[in-house]
Design an enzyme around this catalytic site. Structure first.
Site, PDB file in Angstrom:
ATOM      1  N   THR A 176       0.881  -1.170   0.000  1.00  0.00           N
ATOM      2  CA  THR A 176       0.000   0.000   0.000  1.00  0.00           C
ATOM      3  C   THR A 176       0.916   1.217   0.000  1.00  0.00           C
ATOM      4  OG1 THR A 176      -0.014   0.099   2.405  1.00  0.00           O
ATOM      5  CG2 THR A 176      -1.733  -1.206   1.386  1.00  0.00           C
ATOM      6  N   GLU A 233      -5.533  -3.859  -1.133  1.00  0.00           N
ATOM      7  CA  GLU A 233      -5.935  -5.028  -0.337  1.00  0.00           C
ATOM      8  C   GLU A 233      -6.976  -5.884  -1.046  1.00  0.00           C
ATOM      9  OE1 GLU A 233      -5.423  -1.991   0.749  1.00  0.00           O
ATOM     10  OE2 GLU A 233      -4.639  -1.942   2.791  1.00  0.00           O
ATOM     11  N   LYS A 239     -15.747  17.120   9.026  1.00  0.00           N
ATOM     12  CA  LYS A 239     -16.723  17.001  10.109  1.00  0.00           C
ATOM     13  C   LYS A 239     -17.121  18.389  10.600  1.00  0.00           C
ATOM     14  CE  LYS A 239     -15.085  12.459  11.247  1.00  0.00           C
ATOM     15  NZ  LYS A 239     -13.777  11.916  11.546  1.00  0.00           N
ATOM     16  N   TRP A 268     -21.346  15.289   8.635  1.00  0.00           N
ATOM     17  CA  TRP A 268     -20.238  14.997   7.736  1.00  0.00           C
ATOM     18  C   TRP A 268     -20.501  15.599   6.360  1.00  0.00           C
ATOM     19  CZ3 TRP A 268     -18.384   9.224   8.469  1.00  0.00           C
ATOM     20  CH2 TRP A 268     -17.943   9.079   9.795  1.00  0.00           C
TER      21      TRP A 268
HETATM   22  P1  ADP Z   1      -3.271   4.206  -1.969  1.00  0.00           P
HETATM   23  O1  ADP Z   1      -4.250   5.238  -2.422  1.00  0.00           O
HETATM   24  O2  ADP Z   1      -2.948   4.342  -0.507  1.00  0.00           O
HETATM   25  O3  ADP Z   1      -2.142   4.029  -2.883  1.00  0.00           O
HETATM   26  P2  ADP Z   1      -4.877   2.180  -3.056  1.00  0.00           P
HETATM   27  O4  ADP Z   1      -4.373   2.438  -4.417  1.00  0.00           O
HETATM   28  O5  ADP Z   1      -5.085   0.815  -2.614  1.00  0.00           O
HETATM   29  O6  ADP Z   1      -3.964   2.812  -1.997  1.00  0.00           O
HETATM   30  O7  ADP Z   1      -6.164   3.073  -2.870  1.00  0.00           O
HETATM   31  C1  ADP Z   1      -7.375   2.583  -2.403  1.00  0.00           C
HETATM   32  C2  ADP Z   1      -8.277   3.724  -2.053  1.00  0.00           C
HETATM   33  O8  ADP Z   1      -8.474   4.594  -3.156  1.00  0.00           O
HETATM   34  C3  ADP Z   1      -9.646   3.291  -1.661  1.00  0.00           C
HETATM   35  O9  ADP Z   1      -9.698   2.844  -0.325  1.00  0.00           O
HETATM   36  C4  ADP Z   1     -10.456   4.553  -1.900  1.00  0.00           C
HETATM   37  O10 ADP Z   1     -10.328   5.452  -0.808  1.00  0.00           O
HETATM   38  C5  ADP Z   1      -9.773   5.161  -3.095  1.00  0.00           C
HETATM   39  N1  ADP Z   1     -10.513   4.846  -4.309  1.00  0.00           N
HETATM   40  C6  ADP Z   1     -10.249   3.909  -5.220  1.00  0.00           C
HETATM   41  N2  ADP Z   1     -11.130   3.947  -6.228  1.00  0.00           N
HETATM   42  C7  ADP Z   1     -12.012   4.927  -5.936  1.00  0.00           C
HETATM   43  C8  ADP Z   1     -13.178   5.456  -6.579  1.00  0.00           C
HETATM   44  N3  ADP Z   1     -13.613   5.012  -7.751  1.00  0.00           N
HETATM   45  N4  ADP Z   1     -13.825   6.461  -5.963  1.00  0.00           N
HETATM   46  C9  ADP Z   1     -13.400   6.958  -4.788  1.00  0.00           C
HETATM   47  N5  ADP Z   1     -12.329   6.512  -4.145  1.00  0.00           N
HETATM   48  C10 ADP Z   1     -11.629   5.509  -4.701  1.00  0.00           C
END
Ligand code: ADP
Length: 543
Positions: A188, A333, A440, A445
């Protein structure tokens, strides 16, 4: 007594995707724009043969089953060969994002204990610099042929990719083993604390490939030409290197050439029909196409995800360019696919705006992923499209734990995503925010995504980010950080007035600041943490 099925049991092996592609679609092309600057043309049959040779070479280097093999590379055919050679030979492919801070790259390599690392030419200086801090590393392999090898290097163990391949005869059979064996590791991005390694298995990867290609998911088939803009170090390019082999389509890799002009040229030259990437990438491509009055001649469908895709972007791609957007949500994940936005049969007769509203949501869970939303006490919330709660998932390609971490992340068997969402009666999930990004205000929210989506629909706005800003009465109130389009003029008051009627009045941002650039994370998402840091002393006019 139960009766057992009487069917063959074949473990779900990643190598089987490649052997299938080579056998059934062997002449289908894999085309790459190389770091070297030229175009390279290969086929699935060639990729399979060279992957076998590379697997032999890995054995010759003394790498054993379970050993982690890192990559620091852009999207290209050699990276594809490494994917299959490493996992297919029971070693573990560990893709690393070269855009991370160097200390983070080192931390990740050391956590995974990578024994070897494959590196693209233009990323090599980073590895040369970090090498003394990477004690587990026995081999560094430069992804090029002999003539591109550096004359001088501080690395005694530097090897040449094409030399390794040329030394082998390909007389290698892909082994079969327990399908639950580790195949790849993705970390991540660690915007909150150290990165964490998700370890995918052969089984989870193959099942994800099956599901992601379905018509209700990415809807790709052998007749497509697929260009993954999403990097192979960003959750395995969302599984496309695997699903493309499964369906046997043509693959086009852009290397590190991701600006609007280079992408446009490649889309047209190679007759790309399908693509995938984060919203930021499309901003560049759309801008380039608009400025130069260009249209796409073959490009028809694209998956957009990784962060919320603004409805205005979906509309522009559809109405002005004839490209249908499949909005998708997922995360490292989840390997990464969780939900995709697709219409149901009953939506066919709806007016355009209503269809657009459905497609703007993050979408329905694909088979293999179950989801629920819970409140702060862990109570499961109804699927009414209004109740917002913490989104939790479980399924065949969801992590049960992290590499080198003892504590389970699970909550009663479910993985808490850290996202806040609603789910409607038809099963469409909509993300309101990452829980750490929600604003918030008093007890209420405000969704930063909603606020951003409105401004992204304004013709003068290039990019908009909503962050919380301290307020003496309400605790937090929204502040918008906006980049204007080149040459566009728009005032703060005009933008504030643009919110009228689009969101409840009390949610209207308290202030708007204009900047030249919004910071992005290594995966191209708005870097909220940094923005909040940058504006932590900002005084709201309402305060
Ligand atoms: P990081 O952003 O930490 O690199 P990831 O690539 O795994 O990790 O990102 C996952 C996160 O990205 C999700 O938990 C969510 O918050 C956000 N995300 C992914 N796709 C979308 C989407 N279509 N709309 C909104 N948020 C999204």
């Amino acid at each position: 007594m139960s009766l057992m099925g009487n069917m063959m049991h074949m473990p779900l092996m990643i190598s089987s995707l490649l052997t299938h592609a080579a056998r059934h679609n062997g002449d289908v092309e894999v085309v790459s724009k190389r770091v070297e600057g030229d175009m390279h043309r290969s086929t699935w049959a060639e990729v399979e043969l060279r992957s076998r040779k590379l697997a032999q070479a890995l054995g010759r280097l003394g790498l054993e089953a379970g050993d982690r093999v890192g990559t620091l590379a852009w999207n290209g055919y050699r990276h594809l060969e490494i994917y299959y050679a490493v996992s297919g030979s029971q070693r573990v492919c560990h893709t690393i994002n070269p855009r991370l801070f160097p200390q983070q790259v080192a931390w990740i390599v050391n956590d995974a204990q990578d024994k070897a690392i494959f590196v693209d030419l233009n990323i090599f200086p980073l590895v040369e610099k970090l090498a003394p801090t990477l004690p587990s590393l026995k081999h560094v392999i430069l992804m090029c042929s002999r003539e591109n090898m550096p004359r001088e290097t501080s690395l005694p163990h530097l090897l040449c990719y094409e030399d390794l391949i040329n030394a082998e005869d390909g007389n290698y059979e892909w082994p079969s083993f327990d399908e639950n064996t580790a195949a790849t590791i993705c970390y991540t991005s660690g915007t909150t604390g150290n990165p964490k390694g998700a370890v995918y298995s052969h089984r989870s990867t193959v099942l994800h490939a099956y599901a992601s290609a379905l018509p209700d998911a990415m809807n790709v088939c052998s007749a497509d030409t697929v260009l993954p803009v999403v990097p192979m170090f960003h959750v395995n390019a969302w599984g496309l290197p695997y699903s493309a082999a499964l369906i046997g389509c043509k693959l086009v890799f852009p290397g590190h050439h991701l600006d609007g002009a280079s992408l446009y040229e490649l889309f047209e030259q190679e007759k790309v029909t399908f693509s995938a990437g984060v919203p930021t990438i499309w901003l560049g491509l759309i801008n380039h196409a608009k400025q130069n009055n260009l249209k796409f001649s073959t490009f028809k469908n694209t998956v957009i995800g990784g962060s919320a895709c603004p409805p205005a972007m979906i509309r522009t791609l559809q109405d002005e360019f004839g490209v249908q957007v499949i909005h998708a949500w997922g995360m490292t994940e989840l390997s990464p696919l969780g939900t995709l936005s697709r219409l149901k049969a009953k939506h066919a007769g709806l007016p355009k705006e209503q269809k657009e509203a459905i497609l703007a949501k993050q979408g329905k869970g694909i088979y293999g992923i179950d989801m629920r939303i819970v409140d702060a006490n862990g109570q499961v919330l109804p699927w009414d499209g209004k109740s917002a709660g913490d989104l939790e998932v479980r399924g065949h390609w969801v992590v049960a734990g992290y590499f080198n971490v003892d504590k389970s992340p699970l909550h009663n068997g479910w993985f808490p995503t850290g996202d806040v969402a609603t789910i409607d009666a038809d099963g469409y999930m909509q993300i309101t925010d990452r829980s750490k990004d929600v604003i918030k205000s008093g007890g209420e929210w405000i969704s930063s995504i909603d606020l951003e989506n409105v401004l992204m629909g304004h013709p003068a706005v290039m990019e908009a980010a909503a962050i919380s800003c301290h307020h003496p009465k309400w605790d937090e109130r929204p502040l918008m950080v906006v980049v204007r389009k080149q040459g566009a003029e728009v005032s703060k008051d005009e933008l504030l007035a643009f919110y009228k009627g689009k969101i409840p009045n009390w949610q209207t941002p308290d202030d708007i600041v204009f900047v030249d650039e919004i910071p992005h994370t290594a995966t191209g998402k708005i870097y909220k943490l940094k923005l909040r840091e940058q504006f932590k002393d900002h005084k709201l006019p309402t305060a």
